[in-house]
Design an enzyme around this catalytic site. Structure first.
Site, PDB file in Angstrom:
ATOM      1  N   TYR A   1      35.383  26.303  50.503  1.00  0.00           N
ATOM      2  CA  TYR A   1      34.266  25.395  50.752  1.00  0.00           C
ATOM      3  C   TYR A   1      34.523  24.029  50.110  1.00  0.00           C
ATOM      4  O   TYR A   1      34.710  23.940  48.894  1.00  0.00           O
ATOM      5  CB  TYR A   1      33.009  26.038  50.188  1.00  0.00           C
ATOM      6  CG  TYR A   1      31.739  25.230  50.224  1.00  0.00           C
ATOM      7  CD1 TYR A   1      31.343  24.543  51.366  1.00  0.00           C
ATOM      8  CD2 TYR A   1      30.902  25.199  49.107  1.00  0.00           C
ATOM      9  CE1 TYR A   1      30.154  23.831  51.390  1.00  0.00           C
ATOM     10  CE2 TYR A   1      29.705  24.493  49.126  1.00  0.00           C
ATOM     11  CZ  TYR A   1      29.344  23.813  50.257  1.00  0.00           C
ATOM     12  OH  TYR A   1      28.165  23.112  50.278  1.00  0.00           O
TER      13      TYR A   1
ATOM     14  N   ASP B   1      30.625  34.350  45.079  1.00  0.00           N
ATOM     15  CA  ASP B   1      29.567  33.643  45.793  1.00  0.00           C
ATOM     16  C   ASP B   1      29.271  34.442  47.060  1.00  0.00           C
ATOM     17  O   ASP B   1      30.059  34.448  47.996  1.00  0.00           O
ATOM     18  CB  ASP B   1      30.040  32.230  46.124  1.00  0.00           C
ATOM     19  CG  ASP B   1      28.986  31.397  46.829  1.00  0.00           C
ATOM     20  OD1 ASP B   1      28.039  31.976  47.405  1.00  0.00           O
ATOM     21  OD2 ASP B   1      29.109  30.160  46.831  1.00  0.00           O
TER      22      ASP B   1
ATOM     23  N   ILE C   1      26.646  34.074  49.163  1.00  0.00           N
ATOM     24  CA  ILE C   1      25.562  33.355  49.835  1.00  0.00           C
ATOM     25  C   ILE C   1      25.400  33.777  51.289  1.00  0.00           C
ATOM     26  O   ILE C   1      24.310  33.654  51.861  1.00  0.00           O
ATOM     27  CB  ILE C   1      25.804  31.829  49.730  1.00  0.00           C
ATOM     28  CG1 ILE C   1      24.620  31.042  50.278  1.00  0.00           C
ATOM     29  CG2 ILE C   1      27.080  31.433  50.413  1.00  0.00           C
ATOM     30  CD1 ILE C   1      24.763  29.544  50.083  1.00  0.00           C
TER      31      ILE C   1
ATOM     32  N   LYS D   1      21.340  30.691  53.530  1.00  0.00           N
ATOM     33  CA  LYS D   1      21.975  31.182  54.760  1.00  0.00           C
ATOM     34  C   LYS D   1      21.345  32.489  55.232  1.00  0.00           C
ATOM     35  O   LYS D   1      21.096  32.677  56.426  1.00  0.00           O
ATOM     36  CB  LYS D   1      23.477  31.382  54.532  1.00  0.00           C
ATOM     37  CG  LYS D   1      24.158  30.266  53.779  1.00  0.00           C
ATOM     38  CD  LYS D   1      24.055  28.909  54.453  1.00  0.00           C
ATOM     39  CE  LYS D   1      24.790  27.856  53.642  1.00  0.00           C
ATOM     40  NZ  LYS D   1      24.706  26.504  54.243  1.00  0.00           N
TER      41      LYS D   1
END
Length: 487
Positions: free
Chosen positions: A153, A238, A240, A278
């Protein structure tokens, strides 16, 4: 202008004037191109379509429906105004108990009820951005390093290192082995960091992966946990996109594996960052969560959360919503169904002109393979192609180089931040660009003349690049984004 910048650099702090935020990237440049000329179906039909924003808008109608049926959950109307005073007054940084309980339960459901989460370990943060930065502040000193899978990312540069001073040590991935993790790759990256006099404090990665849209299997996660336990360094996952896994294999979170290995490893080294941005399509609510098995980290992170609390109004609303088991089960199921349908629509659409995408099972984007459209497999060749796509085709897609991908020609394309009609326009533009016709010929001439790139209707075949016309796979997709760098 230059004089003004010089004066500002003298008046402001080094942090404020540094260029470490990460905005100097094609990832953000594409957003700027969209902001200057945004697509609208009637007022600006030739504008840039935003396909660089990883947003999940496909199931917001379900949230809106719930809010209409439960007006008392909000303090902003007559039904809920009785709770206004208590909600508006001071709340401590632990968070509302009912909010932490509801979030913990939602995390369990998003992971298939295979693991339990303790509400007392839930720490609030301002989105996943705040959660990840908080963990960096807790775990590392300026100059320390974290190994991070590549491609990764782009905003990790901002989230993880801008204000913390932490260094990121990328480990290059290869498409040839499906971007899978190996123990050898981890050891190599660790040794390279030590040679550079960087003290490695841990590994951080996204699972499901952004930008790959793939999930790590149990074996890869066990390898990762064994590695960090042997080095006695931290692991930050992470997660998410945990609830965006839209087909098999099911999502296996790090908590599930960590608890299975609890007798063999130090759980104090395991930490999770997640959010509702998300999974629930609510990035504007800025709900980020730190979950750690380390008591000291929970205590420290909670103190730091004072700088990024979730508003009490948001906590109250979401506590009611997430505690509605019937709603959350329906939402998660329907969201996955809609994501699968949209993913298939995009993959089939680009497949009609020979473009493949990495085989994936999660996320709100595809990792699109345009290597066959490069004259030279270089960063410059990729950037040339990207400029044509943004400026001529009018699609904001994100080049792989902005994700620190070691192979030129990969692009992340988001498909869940728009309605069906806009997706149809985007696919039509791609087909005209790649598949031929007068419009494509004009762009082709411009491309070859100004950018010296060749035009090819097909992408280079690669392992794990799925045909959009193949049946949806249900066999496991072993994935990890850390692999040995190619010499």
């Amino acid at each position: 202008m230059e004089a003004s910048k010089k004066v500002n650099s003298q008046l402001l702090s080094k942090l404020a004037t540094s260029d470490q935020h990460g905005e100097n990237s094609p990832y953000f440049d594409g957003w700027k191109a969209y902001d200057k000329d945004p697509f609208h179906p009637t007022t600006n039909p030739n504008g840039v379509i935003q396909m660089g924003l990883a947003e999940n808008q496909l199931s917001l109608d379900l949230v809106e429906e719930w809010i209409k049926k439960n007006p008392e959950a909000s303090i902003c109307n007559a039904e809920g105004v009785h709770a206004f005073k208590n909600t508006a007054l001071f709340q401590d940084y632990h968070g509302l108990p009912e909010f932490r309980q509801a979030v913990a339960r939602f995390m369990e459901k998003a992971r298939g009820d295979k693991v339990r989460f303790d509400p007392d370990r839930i720490v609030m943060a301002g989105g996943a951005t705040g959660a990840n930065e908080t963990l960096m502040f807790c775990l590392a000193d300026p100059g320390d390093g974290f190994l991070v899978p590549s491609p990764y990312y782009p905003a990790f540069n901002r989230d993880l290192r801008w204000r913390t001073g932490v260094k990121l040590v990328p480990v290059t991935c290869e498409s040839s082995n499906g971007f899978q993790i190996t123990k050898e790759a981890l050891e190599e990256a660790y040794e390279n960091a030590e040679k550079a006099n960087i003290k490695v404090k841990g590994v951080i990665l996204s699972n499901p992966s952004n930008p790959l849209g793939t999930t790590m299997d149990r074996a890869a996660l066990r390898t990762l946990v064994t590695f960090i336990n042997g080095k006695q360094i931290h692991l930050v996952c992470d997660e998410i996109y945990a609830a965006t896994v839209f087909r098999g294999p099911r999502f296996v979170g790090i908590s599930e594996v960590a608890e299975e290995m609890a007798e063999l490893v130090n759980l104090d080294l395991i930490h999770v960052a997640c959010s509702l941005s998300k999974d629930m399509g609510l990035p504007g609510f800025r709900v980020g969560i730190v979950y750690s098995y380390n008591d000291a980290v929970v205590s420290c992170a909670r103190k730091m959360s004072s700088f990024g609390l979730v508003s009490s109004q948001t906590q109250r609303l979401l506590a009611r919503m997430l505690a509605d088991e019937e709603f959350t089960e329906r939402y998660l199921s329907e969201s996955r169904r809609r994501l699968a349908r949209r993913h298939e629509a995009f993959a089939r659409g680009v497949g009609e002109v020979g473009i493949g995408c990495l085989e994936s099972n999660a996320g709100v984007y595809c990792w699109m393979d345009l290597r066959g459209m490069l004259k030279e497999a270089t960063a410059e060749g990729e950037m040339g192609l990207w400029r044509v796509i943004v400026n001529e085709v009018k699609l904001n897609v994100s080049p792989g180089s902005s994700f620190h991908c070691g192979e030129a020609g990969w692009f992340r394309v988001c498909f869940a931040n728009m309605d069906d009609e806009t997706l149809g326009v985007a696919l039509k533009r791609i087909r005209r660009f790649v598949g031929g016709g007068e419009a494509a010929a004009v762009v082709k001439r411009s491309w070859q003349r100004n950018l010296k790139l060749s035009f090819s209707a097909g992408a280079v075949a690669a392992p794990r690049v799925m045909s959009p016309h193949s049946p949806m796979p249900h066999s496991p997709i072993p994935h990890s984004p850390l692999v040995r760098a190619k010499n």
